[in-house]
Design a protein around this motif. Sequence first.
Motif, mmCIF file in Angstrom:
data_model
loop_
_atom_site.group_PDB
_atom_site.id
_atom_site.type_symbol
_atom_site.label_atom_id
_atom_site.label_comp_id
_atom_site.label_asym_id
_atom_site.label_seq_id
_atom_site.Cartn_x
_atom_site.Cartn_y
_atom_site.Cartn_z
ATOM 1 N N LEU A 189 0.870 -1.175 0.000
ATOM 2 C CA LEU A 189 0.000 0.000 0.000
ATOM 3 C C LEU A 189 0.909 1.229 0.000
ATOM 4 C CD1 LEU A 189 -3.036 0.801 0.095
ATOM 5 C CD2 LEU A 189 -2.779 1.021 2.573
ATOM 6 N N HIS A 190 1.630 1.393 -1.104
ATOM 7 C CA HIS A 190 2.591 2.491 -1.196
ATOM 8 C C HIS A 190 1.902 3.676 -1.868
ATOM 9 C CE1 HIS A 190 6.657 4.085 -0.991
ATOM 10 N NE2 HIS A 190 6.477 4.587 -2.200
ATOM 11 N N VAL A 191 1.087 4.371 -1.081
ATOM 12 C CA VAL A 191 0.277 5.473 -1.592
ATOM 13 C C VAL A 191 0.333 6.650 -0.619
ATOM 14 C CG1 VAL A 191 -1.307 3.921 -2.809
ATOM 15 C CG2 VAL A 191 -1.825 4.612 -0.454
ATOM 16 N N LEU A 192 -0.201 7.810 -1.075
ATOM 17 C CA LEU A 192 -0.377 8.995 -0.231
ATOM 18 C C LEU A 192 0.929 9.390 0.466
ATOM 19 C CD1 LEU A 192 -3.912 8.092 1.136
ATOM 20 C CD2 LEU A 192 -3.335 9.562 -0.811
ATOM 21 N N GLY A 193 0.911 9.495 1.793
ATOM 22 C CA GLY A 193 2.094 9.961 2.509
ATOM 23 C C GLY A 193 3.306 9.084 2.336
ATOM 24 N N TYR A 194 3.118 7.794 2.141
ATOM 25 C CA TYR A 194 4.245 6.895 1.971
ATOM 26 C C TYR A 194 4.901 7.047 0.606
ATOM 27 C CZ TYR A 194 2.226 4.750 6.113
ATOM 28 O OH TYR A 194 1.722 4.539 7.376
ATOM 29 N N ASN A 195 4.228 7.731 -0.320
ATOM 30 C CA ASN A 195 4.778 7.932 -1.661
ATOM 31 C C ASN A 195 4.976 9.426 -1.939
ATOM 32 O OD1 ASN A 195 5.648 6.938 -4.242
ATOM 33 N ND2 ASN A 195 3.700 7.609 -5.122
ATOM 34 N N THR A 196 5.307 10.181 -0.904
ATOM 35 C CA THR A 196 5.422 11.639 -1.048
ATOM 36 C C THR A 196 6.779 12.143 -0.554
ATOM 37 O OG1 THR A 196 3.041 11.917 -0.721
ATOM 38 C CG2 THR A 196 4.414 13.863 -0.425
ATOM 39 N N ARG A 197 7.349 13.042 -1.346
ATOM 40 C CA ARG A 197 8.511 13.810 -0.907
ATOM 41 C C ARG A 197 8.318 15.245 -1.387
ATOM 42 N NH1 ARG A 197 13.145 10.902 -4.658
ATOM 43 N NH2 ARG A 197 11.984 10.900 -6.622
ATOM 44 N N GLN A 198 9.201 16.137 -0.986
ATOM 45 C CA GLN A 198 9.060 17.545 -1.345
ATOM 46 C C GLN A 198 10.298 18.044 -2.068
ATOM 47 O OE1 GLN A 198 8.189 19.527 2.398
ATOM 48 N NE2 GLN A 198 5.990 19.271 2.096
ATOM 49 N N ASP A 199 10.054 19.005 -2.976
ATOM 50 C CA ASP A 199 11.192 19.620 -3.649
ATOM 51 C C ASP A 199 11.743 20.745 -2.782
ATOM 52 O OD1 ASP A 199 9.535 21.851 -3.961
ATOM 53 O OD2 ASP A 199 9.089 21.421 -6.062
ATOM 54 N N SER A 200 12.721 21.474 -3.303
ATOM 55 C CA SER A 200 13.396 22.510 -2.517
ATOM 56 C C SER A 200 12.471 23.655 -2.140
ATOM 57 C CB SER A 200 14.587 23.052 -3.302
ATOM 58 O OG SER A 200 14.169 23.587 -4.544
ATOM 59 N N GLU A 201 11.350 23.799 -2.861
ATOM 60 C CA GLU A 201 10.397 24.864 -2.569
ATOM 61 C C GLU A 201 9.216 24.384 -1.738
ATOM 62 O OE1 GLU A 201 9.246 26.572 -6.268
ATOM 63 O OE2 GLU A 201 11.254 27.323 -6.731
ATOM 64 N N GLY A 202 9.286 23.127 -1.307
ATOM 65 C CA GLY A 202 8.231 22.590 -0.458
ATOM 66 C C GLY A 202 7.047 22.011 -1.203
ATOM 67 N N ASN A 203 7.138 21.919 -2.528
ATOM 68 C CA ASN A 203 6.037 21.326 -3.298
ATOM 69 C C ASN A 203 6.094 19.806 -3.197
ATOM 70 O OD1 ASN A 203 5.079 23.834 -4.464
ATOM 71 N ND2 ASN A 203 6.942 23.804 -5.722
ATOM 72 N N PRO A 204 4.973 19.150 -2.856
ATOM 73 C CA PRO A 204 4.974 17.687 -2.762
ATOM 74 C C PRO A 204 4.904 17.045 -4.141
ATOM 75 C CG PRO A 204 2.783 18.523 -2.303
ATOM 76 C CD PRO A 204 3.665 19.733 -2.485
ATOM 77 N N TYR A 205 5.538 15.891 -4.277
ATOM 78 C CA TYR A 205 5.437 15.120 -5.508
ATOM 79 C C TYR A 205 5.738 13.654 -5.187
ATOM 80 C CZ TYR A 205 10.585 15.550 -5.749
ATOM 81 O OH TYR A 205 11.927 15.513 -5.476
ATOM 82 N N PRO A 206 5.373 12.736 -6.060
ATOM 83 C CA PRO A 206 5.521 11.318 -5.739
ATOM 84 C C PRO A 206 6.976 10.871 -5.672
ATOM 85 C CG PRO A 206 3.953 11.666 -7.537
ATOM 86 C CD PRO A 206 4.675 12.950 -7.339
ATOM 87 N N ILE A 207 7.238 9.923 -4.800
ATOM 88 C CA ILE A 207 8.546 9.279 -4.776
ATOM 89 C C ILE A 207 8.712 8.436 -6.032
ATOM 90 C CG2 ILE A 207 9.987 7.609 -3.563
ATOM 91 C CD1 ILE A 207 8.629 8.461 -0.963
ATOM 92 N N PHE A 208 7.681 7.651 -6.336
ATOM 93 C CA PHE A 208 7.683 6.818 -7.540
ATOM 94 C C PHE A 208 6.445 7.126 -8.376
ATOM 95 C CE2 PHE A 208 9.808 3.850 -4.406
ATOM 96 C CZ PHE A 208 11.100 4.067 -4.886
#
Length: 359
Positions: A189-208
């Motif tokens: 169940l690799h979804v939502l928070g478990y598949n999220t990281r942030q760029d240098s400006e704090g924008n979230p985007y998927p890990i995979f």
Amino acid sequence: MIYVGGVPFSTGSDDSSSSQGNDILMALMEHPALVSASSSFSAVQERKFSLSNDSHLVRTRQIKWVYIFQKEYATVDPSLVDLVGTDEATTCVGLIVRNPKSGMISVAHMDSPRIVEVGLTQMLSSVLDQNSDTILDVHLIGGFNDVSHQHENGVTESHEKLEGYSFPLCSKIVEILGKSINKFNIQTLHVLGYNTRQDSEGNPYPIFNGFLVETATGSIFPASFDGTTRCPDELVRRIRVTASFEDPSCKGRLLETYDTQSDKFVIAPCAWTKRQVHIALSLQNLSDSEILHMCSTSPFAEAPDFVDNQRRQWEYVLEHPDWRETFPSKQPRIFERTADGSWVRHPVRPRGSTFVYAK
């Protein structure tokens, strides 16, 4: 019915309201076995799947694979196909259902809660066997924190004002799995928070953004693809996804592209309307930033080639405003696998005439 670790899973609630999927999802996101599985999946290095000559990664044409786009699904037989996968998912979710006894695997690239219920039925049609007690293996990969006010595990504190796209989609998937008379053992169940990281400006985007499945073992790996492996008929299939939103026959359904028994791709005719041609004309001169914000559910999370892929679709539609040029005699576009694992277009026979090749 949902299982985790081979054990029936229950939220302890008999609530049958529309919030049931939310409750199930929140409970699953906190299950120790699934937390551990997601952590392990995050640590796996992404595989870059390419056939380009300069690639030092996977490039042998002897591998037989099936690639699916957004809103598509495919069921594959491990005796015919080595790998099946998808990518380009941001707010979309990849759903994998595998029969551990037969090895049959169905993969879908889900983009809306509206297609989940019928879509799962489509997937199961070639995966289920005569044994109703078979517990099917399930993996969910994709989606990310495109909602506000989340807990650390990626779900919101309140159901009242859910924002974004990923959470409602994940919620609907587990709701339908839970209501089904079939048995589903959720392993990833690799979804939502478990598949999220942030760029240098704090924008979230998927890990995979994608994955592939090794059909012989059922093993799942994070993966990305390129133009050499998103095939066959890449551009027409992309256009068909957009055109399908105005096609009543596609409403609430996943798009079928791959024929499991014959190991062929069969791209059914789709008609783009004059309205869609007009839209393509109006969008083609927009800036990259404008295209991202008008055409994406997650403009900060798209891959570098997103805008180019959009422009290529519009150019094709403008060059071929009559969809029947692409589907002569309203016949499907059929692709057969060659001995080296690549694809070749099958000739089509217009009604009442000899064989000809479509453009």
